[in-house]
Design an enzyme around this catalytic site. Sequence first.
Site, PDB file in Angstrom:
ATOM      1  N   ASN A   1      52.502  40.541  40.354  1.00  0.00           N
ATOM      2  CA  ASN A   1      52.748  39.117  40.558  1.00  0.00           C
ATOM      3  C   ASN A   1      52.670  38.457  39.185  1.00  0.00           C
ATOM      4  OD1 ASN A   1      52.862  36.453  41.239  1.00  0.00           O
ATOM      5  ND2 ASN A   1      50.927  36.400  42.373  1.00  0.00           N
ATOM      6  N   TRP A   2      53.835  38.178  38.637  1.00  0.00           N
ATOM      7  CA  TRP A   2      53.877  37.600  37.285  1.00  0.00           C
ATOM      8  C   TRP A   2      53.455  36.135  37.260  1.00  0.00           C
ATOM      9  CZ3 TRP A   2      59.209  39.675  35.021  1.00  0.00           C
ATOM     10  CH2 TRP A   2      59.078  41.058  34.799  1.00  0.00           C
TER      11      TRP A   2
ATOM     12  N   HIS B   1      49.958  32.870  48.926  1.00  0.00           N
ATOM     13  CA  HIS B   1      49.045  33.199  47.821  1.00  0.00           C
ATOM     14  C   HIS B   1      47.976  32.098  47.727  1.00  0.00           C
ATOM     15  CE1 HIS B   1      47.452  33.969  43.845  1.00  0.00           C
ATOM     16  NE2 HIS B   1      47.920  35.191  43.967  1.00  0.00           N
TER      17      HIS B   1
ATOM     18  N   GLY C   1      47.931  40.560  39.136  1.00  0.00           N
ATOM     19  CA  GLY C   1      48.342  39.436  38.301  1.00  0.00           C
ATOM     20  C   GLY C   1      48.310  39.820  36.830  1.00  0.00           C
ATOM     21  N   GLY C   2      47.243  39.454  36.157  1.00  0.00           N
ATOM     22  CA  GLY C   2      47.119  39.612  34.706  1.00  0.00           C
ATOM     23  C   GLY C   2      47.559  40.967  34.163  1.00  0.00           C
TER      24      GLY C   2
HETATM   25  P1  13P Z   1      44.639  38.934  38.781  1.00  0.00           P
HETATM   26  O1  13P Z   1      45.060  40.375  38.883  1.00  0.00           O
HETATM   27  O2  13P Z   1      45.024  38.292  37.495  1.00  0.00           O
HETATM   28  O3  13P Z   1      43.189  38.777  39.132  1.00  0.00           O
HETATM   29  O4  13P Z   1      45.471  38.135  39.911  1.00  0.00           O
HETATM   30  C1  13P Z   1      45.493  38.620  41.189  1.00  0.00           C
HETATM   31  C2  13P Z   1      46.531  37.896  41.962  1.00  0.00           C
HETATM   32  O5  13P Z   1      46.399  36.714  42.230  1.00  0.00           O
HETATM   33  C3  13P Z   1      47.734  38.622  42.354  1.00  0.00           C
HETATM   34  O6  13P Z   1      48.492  37.897  43.251  1.00  0.00           O
END
Ligand code: 13P
Length: 253
Positions: A9-10, A97, A236-237
């Site tokens: 998830n960018w 989300h 995410g990150g």
């Molecule tokens: P992180 O991996 O940055 O904690 O984010 C998770 C997320 O919200 C994926 O949708």
Amino acid sequence: MRKQIAAANWKMNLSFQQAEKLLDEILAADISLANHQLAIFAVPFPYLLMTRSELEEMPQYKVAAQNCHQKKSGAFTGEVAAEMLHSIGVQYCIIGHSERREYFSESNIQLAEKVNICFENYVTPIFCCGEPLAVREAGNQNSFVENQLKESLFHLPAAKAKELIIAYEPIWAIGTGKTATTEQAQEMHAHLRNVLAAHFGNDVANEIPILYGGSVKAANAKEIFACDDVDGGLVGGASLVAADFVEIIKALQ
Ligand code: 13P
């Protein structure tokens, strides 16, 4: 066999050029996935077509949108319809989300409508659930996420529910570097599967991939994905760094 999925998830990150480069670097690793494994890239709307065409020859690699509107079409300036996603070959969309719930006030009822419009347009929802820190600290996480599923998904016929992807993302673990322990993840994923089984039956519950999200990294993906009821991750990150996401895709194996 239940699908295993590494989903990126960018969010609202990267220029078009940076996005192309990141995708190129990840694809250059040429990780071969089995038929029951998928790598999904949830990218910003302006990058959907580019991503879809980059992934054209790779059947186990898919593109997803990060959101869509609940209505079919009309005067909703700035919004994107599920039908539009389908018309450009997008087969998946993140729905609900926690950032959409928090910053755009999306309710469980509204998310039920988004799930419906996705299915009507052949787009598979990646439905997110998860509790905030205060709920976890009060020990009420199980009933909290159960209610999210109830209000947004329980109206579906079993045949549709079977096609869902669910992501459990405890809000206290998102972007905080604080990952749920494997025990916490497994316990919640098993709970979610039980809730799905009680309503839709075992066959459906056993089909639905439940992804974990919240500070998944190259270093912890393997351990988290190894939990019985964890079928991959929504990342995410770490999905913004090619070498890291490559390791996370490999952790499916
Ligand atoms: P992180 O991996 O940055 O904690 O984010 C998770 C997320 O919200 C994926 O949708």
